[in-house]
Every structure is written in structure tokens, then in C-alpha cells.
Design a protein around this motif. Structure first.
Motif, mmCIF file in Angstrom:
data_model
loop_
_atom_site.group_PDB
_atom_site.id
_atom_site.type_symbol
_atom_site.label_atom_id
_atom_site.label_comp_id
_atom_site.label_asym_id
_atom_site.label_seq_id
_atom_site.Cartn_x
_atom_site.Cartn_y
_atom_site.Cartn_z
ATOM 1 N N GLN A 167 0.832 -1.388 0.006
ATOM 2 C CA GLN A 167 0.094 0.121 -0.161
ATOM 3 C C GLN A 167 0.962 1.279 -0.108
ATOM 4 O OE1 GLN A 167 -2.582 -0.854 3.387
ATOM 5 N NE2 GLN A 167 -4.144 -1.641 2.032
ATOM 6 N N ASN A 168 1.927 1.434 0.765
ATOM 7 C CA ASN A 168 2.763 2.406 0.660
ATOM 8 C C ASN A 168 3.561 2.636 -0.707
ATOM 9 O OD1 ASN A 168 2.254 3.095 3.498
ATOM 10 N ND2 ASN A 168 4.196 1.690 4.172
ATOM 11 N N ASN A 171 0.779 3.982 -2.871
ATOM 12 C CA ASN A 171 0.433 5.411 -2.574
ATOM 13 C C ASN A 171 1.652 6.283 -3.109
ATOM 14 O OD1 ASN A 171 -1.857 4.820 -1.476
ATOM 15 N ND2 ASN A 171 -1.120 4.588 0.787
ATOM 16 N N THR A 172 2.796 6.016 -2.920
ATOM 17 C CA THR A 172 4.004 6.713 -3.184
ATOM 18 C C THR A 172 3.956 6.756 -4.895
ATOM 19 O OG1 THR A 172 4.949 5.914 -1.530
ATOM 20 C CG2 THR A 172 6.411 6.726 -3.382
ATOM 21 N N GLU A 174 1.259 6.587 -6.836
ATOM 22 C CA GLU A 174 0.149 7.593 -7.465
ATOM 23 C C GLU A 174 0.515 8.817 -7.007
ATOM 24 O OE1 GLU A 174 -3.070 5.719 -5.172
ATOM 25 O OE2 GLU A 174 -3.510 4.312 -6.800
ATOM 26 N N GLU A 175 1.139 9.228 -5.870
ATOM 27 C CA GLU A 175 1.480 10.769 -5.607
ATOM 28 C C GLU A 175 2.539 11.124 -6.602
ATOM 29 O OE1 GLU A 175 3.230 10.848 -1.454
ATOM 30 O OE2 GLU A 175 1.436 10.048 -0.608
#
Length: 188
Positions: A167-168, A171-172, A174-175
Motif C-alpha cells: 500500500q505504501n 500510494n507513493t 500515485e503521488e
């Protein structure tokens, strides 16, 4: 015929049976031949034993090999069967949930793979491999410990760490994509 009748028959015909005297030294020759024949049988038995001496060690070695193979098969079957799902039905559901979640996150991660995120994805997959190897070790520990709660907790934590890692990284990525998109919008 009865015994008495036989005895009388031999008594009456004794002169007919004892016609010749045994030759001189007959008993000695007979015993010599008998002894030679007995020694021949002894030699034959020794030869037979010598020729079959290798069977005993070979049969012992074959038995040991079969027992080791059976032990290995039993051990590997037992080790495979002893994962989190083997503890209880609740743990089976927990393992199914974690496995499904990890597979979903892996699929999402692979769908986000791009040239910019390639290094992040490769690093994440390498970390997942490390965590999976640790989980295999925990499965062995679970068998050895007899379903110790600390090992079960470590297995659950391992699943959670894999999910958190995925998940991290997602998320990274996508950021990074969002920042890149915002950068492109401001430069236009």
C-alpha cells in the motif's frame, strides 16, 4: 506283521543274511569317506556364506534409504500442511483474507508499473520476496513450537507488513503520478 514275527523271521534266516564278513579296514575307510564328505559340505557352506556376505549390508543400506525417504516425505508433507490455516478455522479465514488482499495489492502495483516507477516496483517485489521467505521460516517454527501463539502473531504481522509495504508503494507511485501531472499542467 508284528514285532515278534519279524524277530522270528530274522532269527530263522540269520545264516542267509550274514554270508560275507566285512573286509579288513572297512570301518576306517567308511569313516574317512564320511569325514571327507562332511568337510566338503562345510566348505560349500563357507563358500555360500562368502558369496552372500554383501547381501546383508546391501539390505541394511536399502532399508535405511527407504526409511529416510519415507521420513523426508512425511516431514515435507507435514511442513506444507502447517501454515496459519492449519491452526483453526478462524486462522484459515484470516489467512485467506490476507492472501486475497496481498494478491489484490500486487495486481494493483503491477498495473501501476511505469518507467518512472520501475525501481520502486522492483524494490517492493524484492521486499515481498524477503517477507515470504521469512513466512516460510515461520511455518517451520509453527510446526516445531506446536502452534505457539507468538509464532502465530509473527505470521499475522508478516502478512500485515506485506500489505503495508504494498500500500505504501502504491500510494507513493500515485503521488508521483499526481505530482508529475500537476507539474505538466503548470508548465502548459
Amino acid at each position: 506283521m508284528k514285532k515278534d514275527e519279524l524277530d522270528t523271521l530274522f532269527e530263522q534266516n540269520r545264516t542267509r543274511f550274514d554270508v560275507h564278513d566285512t573286509p579288513q579296514g572297512h570301518q576306517k575307510r567308511f569313516l574317512t569317506k564320511l569325514q571327507a564328505q562332511a568337510e566338503g559340505h562345510k566348505e560349500a557352506l563357507k563358500e555360500k556364506r562368502r558369496s552372500t556376505k554383501w547381501w546383508k549390508p546391501l539390505s541394511i543400506a536399502a532399508t535405511v534409504a527407504v526409511l529416510l525417504a519415507i521420513g523426508f516425505l512425511f516431514q515435507s508433507t507435514e511442513a506444507k500442511a502447517q501454515d496459519l490455516a492449519s491452526v483453526s478455522p478462524e486462522m484459515q479465514r484470516t489467512q485467506s483474507f490476507f492472501t486475497a488482499t496481498i494478491n489484490k495489492e500486487l495486481k494493483t502495483l503491477k498495473s501501476l508499473e511505469s518507467p518512472e516507477a520501475k525501481t520502486l516496483v522492483e524494490d517492493a517485489l524484492a521486499q515481498i520476496d524477503i517477507l515470504e521467505r521469512e513466512y516460510e521460516g515461520l511455518k517451520k517454527d509453527l510446526v516445531e513450537s506446536g502452534n505457539d501463539k507468538r509464532v502465530i502473531y509473527a505470521m499475522i504481522t508478516n502478512f500485515q507488513n506485506r500489505i503495508d509495504l504494498l500500500q505504501n508503494v502504491i500510494n507513493t507511485i500515485e503521488e508521483i503520478k499526481t505530482l508529475k501531472a500537476n507539474k505538466n499542467e503548470t508548465t502548459i
